[in-house]
Motif scaffolding. Structure first.
Motif, short mmCIF file in Angstrom:
data_model
loop_
_atom_site.label_atom_id
_atom_site.label_comp_id
_atom_site.label_asym_id
_atom_site.label_seq_id
_atom_site.Cartn_x
_atom_site.Cartn_y
_atom_site.Cartn_z
N VAL A 57 -13.47 5.26 -40.37
CA VAL A 57 -12.81 3.95 -40.47
C VAL A 57 -12.64 3.48 -41.92
CG1 VAL A 57 -13.64 3.24 -38.20
CG2 VAL A 57 -15.06 2.80 -40.22
N GLY A 63 -10.01 1.00 -43.45
CA GLY A 63 -10.16 -0.44 -43.25
C GLY A 63 -10.66 -1.15 -44.49
N ALA A 112 -7.59 4.85 -38.34
CA ALA A 112 -9.00 4.48 -38.13
C ALA A 112 -9.37 4.49 -36.66
CB ALA A 112 -9.28 3.10 -38.75
N ASP A 162 -1.70 -0.21 -47.32
CA ASP A 162 -1.77 0.86 -46.32
C ASP A 162 -1.01 2.09 -46.81
OD1 ASP A 162 -3.18 -0.76 -44.52
OD2 ASP A 162 -1.34 -1.58 -43.67
N ARG A 204 -10.38 -5.63 -50.08
CA ARG A 204 -10.70 -5.27 -48.70
C ARG A 204 -12.20 -5.14 -48.49
NH1 ARG A 204 -6.37 -0.99 -45.99
NH2 ARG A 204 -4.49 -2.26 -46.31
N MET A 252 -14.42 -7.54 -46.00
CA MET A 252 -15.20 -6.96 -44.90
C MET A 252 -16.65 -7.42 -44.97
SD MET A 252 -15.34 -5.09 -42.19
CE MET A 252 -13.85 -4.07 -42.15
N LYS A 305 -14.49 -8.54 -40.95
CA LYS A 305 -13.18 -8.17 -40.43
C LYS A 305 -12.34 -7.53 -41.53
CE LYS A 305 -13.21 -12.06 -37.18
NZ LYS A 305 -12.52 -13.31 -36.76
N PRO A 306 -11.43 -6.61 -41.16
CA PRO A 306 -10.60 -5.96 -42.19
C PRO A 306 -9.57 -6.91 -42.76
CG PRO A 306 -9.95 -5.23 -39.99
CD PRO A 306 -11.19 -6.05 -39.81
N ARG A 335 -5.89 -7.41 -44.27
CA ARG A 335 -4.56 -6.78 -44.24
C ARG A 335 -3.83 -7.16 -45.52
NH1 ARG A 335 -3.53 -3.20 -42.44
NH2 ARG A 335 -1.62 -3.42 -41.22
#
Length: 775
Positions: A591, A594, A635, A715, A762, A766, A771-772, A774
Motif C-alpha cells: 500500500v 498511499g 494498492a 499518482d 502524503r 496519513m 487517511k490517504p 489525494r
C-alpha cells in the motif's frame, strides 16, 4: 461424524451469514427458506440472500468462489436433499411453534444420526424439545453464533440431557477447526453466557449514565477502551446493533429470569428510547440513533442526542481525566474522583459481581465466561480477568465498604489470591470449591503468550523478540506499536536468521497482536526526511532489503504466520518466506503508493516473480509486469487469505488456518514438514523485462486515468517510478535482470520519491488523520 455437507434453514441475515462461513470453510451448504407468496422462483428468498452476501460490506464471504458452495432452495421442494447432509442449522424466526413444526417436518428427510441445531438465543433448549420424539432430542443441540458470523469468534454450544455426547463433540470440533470459532460450552440458562452478561452490561451502563447525568460522549469515552471494550463505546455500539432490538432482548431476558435476579433490579422503562424507535431513529440502519449525521444544508455534521431532553446538538469529544487515567489500569479508573470514574465503578461493580455470582450456573468455569465475553463482545479482558487486574481482595473489600453484595465465589477468590495464577509456567484457574486447576489448551493449540509464561526470549530489543517454541523451531515476534517495522525490527530479523542457522532448525514469523504488521514506521522516515537525514533512510532501505534477502535464502525454512493486517513492509517480509500459514482473516497488500512511495524492501521484485508462472502471454514479458503494476499501483488489499491467493500475495500451496489459536501450531508443523522433505533454499532467479517500452505502455494507461480524473498529478509521478522498477530500467526482453538489480531500482525510486514535497505531504497526512491524501 465428519461434517462434509451442511444445510441452513432460514435465509435471513444470521442464517445466510452462517451459511457463508460454512462455505468459507470449503464445505458445501444448502440454504433453504420458505416459498415466497409471489413470483415464479420458488427459491427466490434463498437466492436473493446469496446475492446480498456477494454485495455486503463487510463481506460475509472470504471470496466470491465460496458463494458457489451455497445452493439455494426452499423448504417445500428441497428437503429430500437432506439425505446426505451431516449438519442442519435452523435459523428461522424466534417462535416456538414454527421451530417445532420444522423439526417434525425434517424427520424422515434427514439422514439418521445427522446433527440438528438451532441458532436461537432466546428460547431454552428444554422448551424447544418439549413433546418432540427422542430421535430428535438425541441429535439436537443449540449452536448460537454471534453476528456477523464470519467476524465474531464466539460459538456457544448447549446440549440437553438427551443429546448424544458425540453430537457436542463433533460440532465443537467442526466449529473450532473449520469455522475458526472460540467454543464455549454454555448451559441451558437465559442468554447463555455472552448475552447473559453482555445484556446486563448494556442495561447497567445505560441506566448509570442516566442516573449520573453523563452525556453519551462521556459514557462512550469510559465504556470503550478504558475498560477494555470496543472503542465505539456503549451508545455507538447500540446504534450499530439497532435500537429496536433492545426492547426485544430486554423483554426476552426478563421473561426468563427469576424475579430476584440482579438484572431485574436495574431494568426500567425508558420513554426516550421508545420515542426514538417510533420516530425511526433505530441506529445506523435508520435515520440515526444516539448519534446521527445531519446533512441539512448540504453539510455533514455529527450530532448526538441529549439523554434528558431528546434534542440533538453537534457532538463534542468528551474530556474526562478519568479516561486518560485509565492507562494506569482499571483500579485507577474506578477510584478516580471525576464523574467518569464514578460511572466506571457504578457499572463495573454491579457487572463483575454479577458475573461472579453466575459460576457454575451458566458455565462450569471462569475460563468459559472470560472467553465468551472476549470473543462475543470483543472485550480485551473477561470479567474475571478484570477483577484480577484490580485485585480480587481489593474489589471484594470495596464492595463490602459500600454495602454491595459480595458473591461467595468472589470471597473465595479474595482469600485465594485471584481467579487465575501462574505456576510452573502454566495458567491455573480457580474453581468454586477453592482449588485451582490447570488451563488445558486443546490439542493443536500453541499460543506464544503461554510460551512466554515459562521462558525468556532468546534475544530481544524494543521492537522484536525471538522465542524458542520447541523442536528446534524459533518464533520471531514483532511487538512495536501496531507492529510497525523500524531499524530494531530489521536488525532482529537478521540476527534471528543468523541464530537459527547456527543453533536451530527452522523459523516462524508470527505474533499475537491485532495486526501482523502495518508496514514500515513512516513517522520515523518522515522525521528523517524533514531534517534531511538521507543517509539514515538509505541505510534503512538497504538494511530491510538485506534482512529480507536473508529470510528468502536462509538455509532452513522460514514460515510466515500472519493474522490481521500485513501491509507494506509487513507484506514484503511474508513474500520472502519459504512458505506461509495464514490465518483466514489476513489482509495483505502493498500500500506504499498511499503515502507517495513504492515498495522498497523487495515487494516489487517478489510480485514480478509471483506473476511469472501465471503470465497470460508466454511470448512476452508484459502480462506479468502489468499484473504486478496493477496490484501495487492500485494498492490492492486482499480482504482474506483466500483473496490473497487470487492476488498472488500468497502462493497456491500456502495454507490457511481458520482458527487463529491454531495458527502458530500449524505454522510450526509446516516448518517441520519442510525439514522432513529435505528443504533447500531457492536459487536466485533472473527475469526478462520489457525495459523503456514497457514503462511507456504502463504510463500511457496511467495518463488515460489522469485525463478521466481518476489519477491525480502525484499518482502519475509515483506510477512512473513504479513503472521504471517493474519494467527493469534500461533493459529489454532480450536481456535478463537479476533480483539484486531490481532491488537497486526499488531503492533508487524510493529515495527519489521521498525527496518530493507531495510524498512528504502524503506521509504527514496519513500520520495525522490515518487517511490517504489525494494530491
Amino acid at each position: 461424524m465428519a461434517i462434509r455437507k451442511a444445510c441452513v434453514i432460514g435465509a435471513g441475515v444470521m442464517g445466510s451469514g452462517i451459511a457463508a462461513q460454512i462455505a468459507n470453510a470449503g464445505i458445501p451448504v444448502l440454504l433453504l427458506d420458505i416459498v415466497p407468496k409471489e413470483g415464479n422462483d420458488r427459491s427466490a428468498i434463498a437466492r436473493g440472500a446469496i446475492d446480498k452476501l456477494l454485495k455486503a460490506d463487510p463481506a460475509p464471504l472470504m471470496s466470491r468462489a465460496a458463494a458457489r458452495l451455497i445452493t439455494p432452495g426452499n423448504t417445500e421442494d428441497d428437503l429430500d436433499q437432506l439425505g446426505d447432509v451431516d449438519w442442519i442449522v435452523e435459523a428461522v424466526i424466534e417462535r416456538l411453534d414454527i421451530k417445532q413444526a420444522l423439526y417434525q417436518k425434517l424427520e424422515g428427510k434427514r439422514q439418521q444420526g445427522s446433527i440438528l441445531s438451532s441458532n436461537t438465543s432466546t428460547i431454552p433448549l428444554s422448551t424447544l424439545m418439549q413433546g418432540l420424539p427422542e430421535s430428535i432430542q438425541a441429535d439436537f443441540c443449540i449452536t448460537h453464533f454471534f453476528n456477523p458470523p464470519r467476524y465474531m469468534r464466539l460459538l456457544e454450544i448447549v446440549g440437553g440431557p438427551k443429546t448424544r455426547p458425540e453430537v457436542l463433540r463433533d460440532i465443537a470440533d467442526f466449529g473450532d477447526r473449520m469455522l475458526g470459532k472460540c467454543i464455549v460450552r454454555a448451559k441451558d440458562t437465559p442468554g447463555f453466557v455472552g448475552n447473559r452478561i453482555g445484556v446486563f452490561w448494556m442495561q447497567a451502563a445505560v441506566t448509570a449514565a442516566l442516573d449520573l447525568g453523563l452525556t453519551i460522549e462521556e459514557a462512550d469515552a469510559i465504556m470503550g477502551r478504558p475498560i477494555g471494550a470496543p472503542k465505539t463505546g456503549l451508545f455507538a455500539l447500540l446504534d450499530l446493533v439497532g435500537l429496536d432490538l433492545m426492547p426485544h432482548v430486554d423483554k426476552s431476558m426478563a421473561g426468563l429470569l427469576q424475579p430476584d435476579d440482579p438484572y431485574m433490579k436495574i431494568r426500567r422503562d425508558w420513554p426516550l428510547l421508545q420515542k426514538m424507535i417510533a420516530d425511526g431513529y433505530t441506529g445506523r440502519k435508520g435515520k440515526g440513533g444516539f448519534y446521527r449525521l445531519n446533512t441539512a444544508g448540504g453539510g455533514k455534521v455529527k450530532e448526538s442526542i441529549d439523554l434528558k431532553t431528546g434534542a440533538y446538538a453537534p457532538s463534542d469529544r468528551a474530556r474526562l481525566d478519568s479516561a486518560d487515567a485509565a492507562k494506569g489500569g482499571l483500579k485507577v479508573l474506578v477510584t478516580h474522583k471525576d464523574k467518569g470514574g464514578q460511572y466506571a465503578w457504578k457499572v463495573l461493580s454491579g457487572l463483575l459481581a454479577y458475573a461472579a455470582s453466575l459460576v457454575p450456573e451458566i458455565a462450569d468455569d471462569v475460563v468459559a465466561i472470560d472467553q465468551g465475553m472476549k470473543s462475543g463482545y470483543n472485550w480485551k479482558r473477561g470479567p474475571f480477568e478484570m477483577i484480577d487486574q484490580m485485585g480480587a481482595a481489593w474489589f471484594a473489600e470495596k464492595l463490602t465498604a459500600e454495602n454491595l453484595p459480595v458473591p461467595a465465589f468472589l470471597e473465595t477468590a479474595a482469600r485465594a489470591g485471584g481467579f487465575y495464577k501462574v505456576e510452573g509456567g502454566q495458567i491455573h484457574h480457580l474453581k468454586p470449591d477453592g482449588s485451582y486447576t490447570p488451563l488445558l489448551r486443546p490439542t493443536g493449540v500453541l499460543l506464544l503468550s503461554d510460551i512466554k509464561l515459562g521462558s525468556k526470549p532468546i534475544m530481544r530489543n524494543g521492537s522484536a523478540s525471538l522465542w524458542d517454541i520447541g523442536d528446534g523451531v524459533a518464533c520471531l515476534e514483532f511487538h512495536s506499536k501496531m507492529n510497525a517495522l523500524d531499524p530494531d525490527s530489521l536488525a532482529l530479523v537478521k540476527q534471528a536468521v543468523d541464530h537459527v542457522a547456527k543453533k536451530m532448525r527452522a523459523l516462524v514469523i508470527h505474533n499475537e497482536g491485532e495486526n501482523f504488521s502495518v508496514g514500515a514506521n513512516i513517522g520515523l522516515a518522515l522525521f528523517a526526511a524533514n531534517i534531511a537525514m538521507w543517509p539514515m533512510i538509505d541505510d534503512m532501505i538497504a538494511t530491510g532489503q538485506s534482512a529480507y534477502k536473508a529470510v528468502k535464502f536462509a538455509p532452513f525454512p522460514v514460515v510466515g504466520a500472519p493474522s490481521g493486517m500485513a501491509l507494506g513492509g509487513g507484506c514484503e517480509i511474508l513474500l520472502h518466506c519459504a512458505a506461509i500459514q495464514a490465518h483466514a482473516e489476513t489482509y495483505m497488500g502493498l500500500v506504499e503508493v498511499g503515502v507517495g512511495l513504492i515498495p522498497g524492501w523487495g515487494g516489487c521484485k517478489e510480485m514480478l516473480l509471483r506473476w511469472q508462472p501465471g503470465a497470460r502471454d508466454p511470448k512476452g514479458p508484459m502480462p506479468p509486469v502489468a499484473q504486478a503494476f496493477e496490484a501495487i499501483s492500485l494498492a490492492k488489499i486482499a480482504k482474506s487469505a483466500h483473496e490473497a491467493k487470487e492476488l498472488r500475495f500468497l502462493r497456491a500451496d500456502d495454507a490457511v488456518t481458520m482458527n487463529r489459536d491454531r495458527l502458530l501450531y500449524d505454522a510450526k508443523q509446516k516448518a517441520l514438514k519442510l525439514l522432513e522433505a529435505g528443504y533447500q533454499p531457492p536459487a536466485p532467479q533472473e527475469l526478462r523485462l520489457p525495459g523503456p517500452t514497457g514503462r511507456v505502455a504502463l504510463n500511457l494507461a496511467v495518463e488515460g486515468f489522469a485525463l478521466q480524473g481518476k489519477a491525480l498529478p502525484h499518482d502519475v509521478t509515483v506510477s512512473d517510478a513504479l513503472a521504471e522498477v517493474l519494467s527493469g530500467g534500461k533493459t529489454d526482453f532480450t536481456e535478463t535482470v537479476t533480483e539484486d538489480q531490481i532491488s537497486k531500482l526499488e531503492k533508487k525510486a524510493f529515495m527519489s520519491l521521498l525527496r518530493t514535497g507531495p510524498t512528504l505531504a502524503r506521509m504527514e497526512h496519513m500520520l495525522t488523520t490515518g487517511k490517504p491524501l489525494r494530491n
